[in-house]
Design an enzyme around this catalytic site. Structure first.
Site, mmCIF file in Angstrom:
data_model
loop_
_atom_site.group_PDB
_atom_site.id
_atom_site.type_symbol
_atom_site.label_atom_id
_atom_site.label_comp_id
_atom_site.label_asym_id
_atom_site.label_seq_id
_atom_site.Cartn_x
_atom_site.Cartn_y
_atom_site.Cartn_z
ATOM 1 N N HIS A 161 0.834 -1.213 0.000
ATOM 2 C CA HIS A 161 0.000 0.000 0.000
ATOM 3 C C HIS A 161 0.862 1.253 0.000
ATOM 4 O O HIS A 161 0.677 2.150 -0.807
ATOM 5 C CB HIS A 161 -0.914 0.001 1.226
ATOM 6 C CG HIS A 161 -2.038 -0.975 1.106
ATOM 7 N ND1 HIS A 161 -1.890 -2.308 1.378
ATOM 8 C CD2 HIS A 161 -3.323 -0.811 0.735
ATOM 9 C CE1 HIS A 161 -3.043 -2.928 1.171
ATOM 10 N NE2 HIS A 161 -3.925 -2.042 0.783
ATOM 11 N N ILE A 162 1.824 1.323 0.937
ATOM 12 C CA ILE A 162 2.621 2.545 1.064
ATOM 13 C C ILE A 162 3.671 2.622 -0.044
ATOM 14 O O ILE A 162 3.802 3.652 -0.723
ATOM 15 C CB ILE A 162 3.301 2.616 2.456
ATOM 16 C CG1 ILE A 162 2.237 2.691 3.545
ATOM 17 C CG2 ILE A 162 4.235 3.825 2.542
ATOM 18 C CD1 ILE A 162 2.772 2.573 4.959
ATOM 19 N N SER A 239 9.190 2.037 8.103
ATOM 20 C CA SER A 239 8.387 0.798 8.174
ATOM 21 C C SER A 239 8.380 0.270 9.614
ATOM 22 O O SER A 239 7.504 0.640 10.393
ATOM 23 C CB SER A 239 8.916 -0.241 7.187
ATOM 24 O OG SER A 239 10.248 -0.631 7.474
ATOM 25 N N GLU A 269 11.322 1.785 20.995
ATOM 26 C CA GLU A 269 10.694 3.115 20.971
ATOM 27 C C GLU A 269 10.153 3.451 22.354
ATOM 28 O O GLU A 269 9.651 2.560 23.052
ATOM 29 C CB GLU A 269 9.565 3.132 19.940
ATOM 30 C CG GLU A 269 10.100 2.949 18.528
ATOM 31 C CD GLU A 269 9.027 3.062 17.441
ATOM 32 O OE1 GLU A 269 7.874 3.384 17.766
ATOM 33 O OE2 GLU A 269 9.372 2.827 16.273
ATOM 34 N N HIS A 292 8.190 8.283 15.117
ATOM 35 C CA HIS A 292 7.147 7.367 14.612
ATOM 36 C C HIS A 292 5.845 8.115 14.278
ATOM 37 O O HIS A 292 4.762 7.775 14.763
ATOM 38 C CB HIS A 292 6.865 6.253 15.625
ATOM 39 C CG HIS A 292 6.244 5.036 14.989
ATOM 40 N ND1 HIS A 292 6.465 3.760 15.418
ATOM 41 C CD2 HIS A 292 5.399 4.905 13.921
ATOM 42 C CE1 HIS A 292 5.785 2.910 14.665
ATOM 43 N NE2 HIS A 292 5.123 3.576 13.745
ATOM 44 N N GLY A 294 5.016 8.821 10.973
ATOM 45 C CA GLY A 294 4.739 8.650 9.541
ATOM 46 C C GLY A 294 3.253 8.664 9.217
ATOM 47 O O GLY A 294 2.815 9.287 8.249
HETATM 48 P P1 NAI Z 1 1.522 -3.741 2.928
HETATM 49 O O1 NAI Z 1 1.234 -5.063 3.565
HETATM 50 O O2 NAI Z 1 0.494 -3.125 2.074
HETATM 51 O O3 NAI Z 1 2.879 -3.880 2.056
HETATM 52 C C1 NAI Z 1 4.028 -4.543 2.472
HETATM 53 C C2 NAI Z 1 4.710 -5.102 1.232
HETATM 54 O O4 NAI Z 1 5.969 -5.642 1.612
HETATM 55 C C3 NAI Z 1 3.924 -6.216 0.542
HETATM 56 O O5 NAI Z 1 3.768 -5.931 -0.818
HETATM 57 C C4 NAI Z 1 4.790 -7.459 0.789
HETATM 58 O O6 NAI Z 1 4.690 -8.407 -0.264
HETATM 59 C C5 NAI Z 1 6.165 -6.847 0.860
HETATM 60 N N1 NAI Z 1 7.150 -7.678 1.549
HETATM 61 C C6 NAI Z 1 6.994 -8.501 2.616
HETATM 62 N N2 NAI Z 1 8.152 -9.071 2.955
HETATM 63 C C7 NAI Z 1 9.084 -8.608 2.081
HETATM 64 C C8 NAI Z 1 10.461 -8.846 1.918
HETATM 65 N N3 NAI Z 1 11.127 -9.682 2.715
HETATM 66 N N4 NAI Z 1 11.102 -8.209 0.902
HETATM 67 C C9 NAI Z 1 10.423 -7.376 0.080
HETATM 68 N N5 NAI Z 1 9.113 -7.113 0.174
HETATM 69 C C10 NAI Z 1 8.452 -7.732 1.173
HETATM 70 O O7 NAI Z 1 1.960 -2.788 4.124
HETATM 71 P P2 NAI Z 1 1.924 -1.186 4.140
HETATM 72 O O8 NAI Z 1 0.613 -0.711 4.594
HETATM 73 O O9 NAI Z 1 2.469 -0.682 2.856
HETATM 74 O O10 NAI Z 1 2.966 -0.898 5.335
HETATM 75 C C11 NAI Z 1 4.350 -1.128 5.167
HETATM 76 C C12 NAI Z 1 5.068 -0.911 6.491
HETATM 77 O O11 NAI Z 1 4.879 0.425 6.948
HETATM 78 C C13 NAI Z 1 4.627 -1.819 7.626
HETATM 79 O O12 NAI Z 1 5.779 -2.274 8.301
HETATM 80 C C14 NAI Z 1 3.883 -0.898 8.552
HETATM 81 O O13 NAI Z 1 3.968 -1.338 9.890
HETATM 82 C C15 NAI Z 1 4.617 0.393 8.347
HETATM 83 N N6 NAI Z 1 3.847 1.596 8.704
HETATM 84 C C16 NAI Z 1 4.496 2.601 9.376
HETATM 85 C C17 NAI Z 1 3.818 3.757 9.732
HETATM 86 C C18 NAI Z 1 4.536 4.870 10.416
HETATM 87 O O14 NAI Z 1 3.905 5.626 11.149
HETATM 88 N N7 NAI Z 1 5.824 5.035 10.222
HETATM 89 C C19 NAI Z 1 2.395 3.914 9.446
HETATM 90 C C20 NAI Z 1 1.823 2.843 8.655
HETATM 91 C C21 NAI Z 1 2.530 1.715 8.340
#
Ligand code: NAI
Length: 409
Positions: A161-162, A239, A269, A292, A294
């Site tokens: 998603h992100i 992430s 954290e 944190h 984001g």
């Molecule tokens: P998502 O589930 O939509 O996307 C994650 C992607 O990573 C998927 O396409 C998956 O196939 C891929 N992936 C998984 N393992 C992998 C690997 N070993 N190598 C390469 N790709 C891999 O998740 P979303 O919503 O995009 O969130 C991503 C991250 O951002 C999460 O860790 C989430 O916790 C974090 N996040 C951080 C926030 C902040 O405030 N900083 C706010 C929202 C999310």
């Protein structure tokens, strides 16, 4: 005689804690539910007391929904976590009590993506350092080492998603976009998938991480990966803190191989805003450190309010569990003119046989029936002809395997 079937909406009690966004309160009120909204979190003792007659509990990250709280919540239909994480809820216990828990994992996608793009520009122009110098009364005007981002390459690791939103925004900035994901992903615009993480590291001027926390992503970026990055390239991590080995990143920045970093998440954290913070990354040049934040925007809070209240309302009204984090997910279309029975039961052999025997004992006609199970429970939605549905519901509720049984419409 046909008995009234629906539980009147104005008897459904919703308790919202921790200042849940007003759009959620409005949505529940528009449904005719009773809503009580409380500004802060409450203690376990107080919550255990307050949940006794509550049908839906809405929380954010501070309220602990413990096994004790759930045991007291005899009428609880569902819990809404108006946030991303759900560690604060005893999810397994809720599952076995027949209580689905909903959250909003993707409401803050755009907020994270925008922050990342801003940071790419900030790193490219060393804005963190320049701003600090001016605040401190020093004037260091120079172009050396400052770059436009246009024409440079951003490498996205984790194109979910992100990550994919970052790709869209980066392209609008005139950047080249490459990405690596373990799953096959449709590239947005001219974004280009690469086969290996190493390919991204070697090609990108900015490497940005958007993977979930898994065994595979833990310590994913360490000394070897940092050494593979182009000299002077920057690393961004919004992430999870465990994805990057912080000491290795600090070394790579001090040594000059990595040209800067933007870090929003850390292996450890602080629990609250009053706790202090320390990291090997503090006070290094061209390093942006954020607490944190984001996904922390008012827009994301509002989106969370919409998303979680919509899921809860749909569950109360139709039994749909799509998006629940601890529950079998089903959302069958309603058979017209039917009554709907929802049944959560222990996942043991023979349950469906007993349920269907109860139905046939009442000569009822099943219009539709959908069952999904997980290791502990089964969740059944059944649409029946109306005339005997209350009797069938009572019969099913009385089965020793039944955990929760509800009738709708
Ligand atoms: P998502 O589930 O939509 O996307 C994650 C992607 O990573 C998927 O396409 C998956 O196939 C891929 N992936 C998984 N393992 C992998 C690997 N070993 N190598 C390469 N790709 C891999 O998740 P979303 O919503 O995009 O969130 C991503 C991250 O951002 C999460 O860790 C989430 O916790 C974090 N996040 C951080 C926030 C902040 O405030 N900083 C706010 C929202 C999310």
């Amino acid at each position: 005689m046909t008995q009234p079937t629906s539980f009147p909406k104005n008897k459904i009690k919703i308790l919202l804690l921790e200042n849940v966004h007003p759009v959620a309160i409005e949505a529940f009120r528009a449904e005719g539910f009773q809503v009580e909204a409380v500004k802060g979190a409450v203690s376990e003792d107080e919550l255990a007391e307050r949940v006794r007659d509550v049908h839906v509990l809405g929380i954010r990250s501070k309220t602990q929904v413990t096994t004790r709280v759930l045991d007291e919540a005899r009428r609880m239909l569902a819990v809404g976590a108006f946030c991303i994480g759900t560690n604060q809820v005893a999810l397994g216990h809720a599952n076995r009590a027949g209580v689905p828990v909903f959250n909003a994992p993707f409401s803050n996608t755009r907020s994270v993506a925008e922050l990342v793009l801003a940071e790419v520009v900030i790193l490219s122009r060393h804005l963190g350092d320049r701003s600090r110098e001016v605040h401190e009364g020093r004037w260091r005007k120079a172009a050396v080492g400052s770059h436009e981002v246009r024409g440079h390459t951003i490498g996205i690791v984790g194109y979910g998603h992100i990550g994919s939103q970052v790709g869209v925004l980066a392209e609008a900035f005139g950047m080249r976009v490459v990405f690596f994901d373990i799953a096959a992903k449709l590239p947005m615009g001219n974004n280009r998938a690469l086969a290996r993480l190493e390919d991204v590291l070697e090609l990108a001027d900015f490497v940005t991480l958007h993977v979930p926390e898994t065994a595979q992503t833990r310590n994913m970026i360490g000394p070897d990966e940092l050494a593979r990055m182009k000299p002077g390239a920057c690393l961004l991590n919004a992430s999870r803190g465990t994805v990057v080995q912080i000491d290795a990143l600090a070394d790579a920045i001090r040594g000059g191989h990595v040209g800067g970093a933007a870090v929003d998440v850390y292996p450890d954290e602080p629990k609250s805003n009053s706790d202090g913070f320390a990291s090997p990354l503090c006070n290094l040049p061209n390093v942006i450190l954020t607490p944190h934040i984001g996904g922390s925007t008012e827009e994301a809070q509002e989106a969370i309010g919409h998303e979680v209240s919509a899921a809860l309302i749909k569950y109360v009204n139709s039994g749909a569990t799509t998006g629940a984090v601890n529950f079998p997910q089903i959302d069958p279309p309603l058979a017209k003119g039917a009554h709907r029975i929802l049944n959560v039961h222990h996942n043991v052999p023979g349950v469906l046989r007993d349920i269907n025997r109860t139905v046939s004992d009442h000569n009822a006609n099943i219009r539709a029936q959908v069952l999904s199970t997980d290791p502990d429970i089964g969740y059944l939605i059944m649409d029946l002809d109306q005339d005997v549905s209350q009797d069938v519901k009572r019969g099913i509720a009385a089965l020793p395997t039944s955990i929760k049984t509800r009738i709708l419409f």
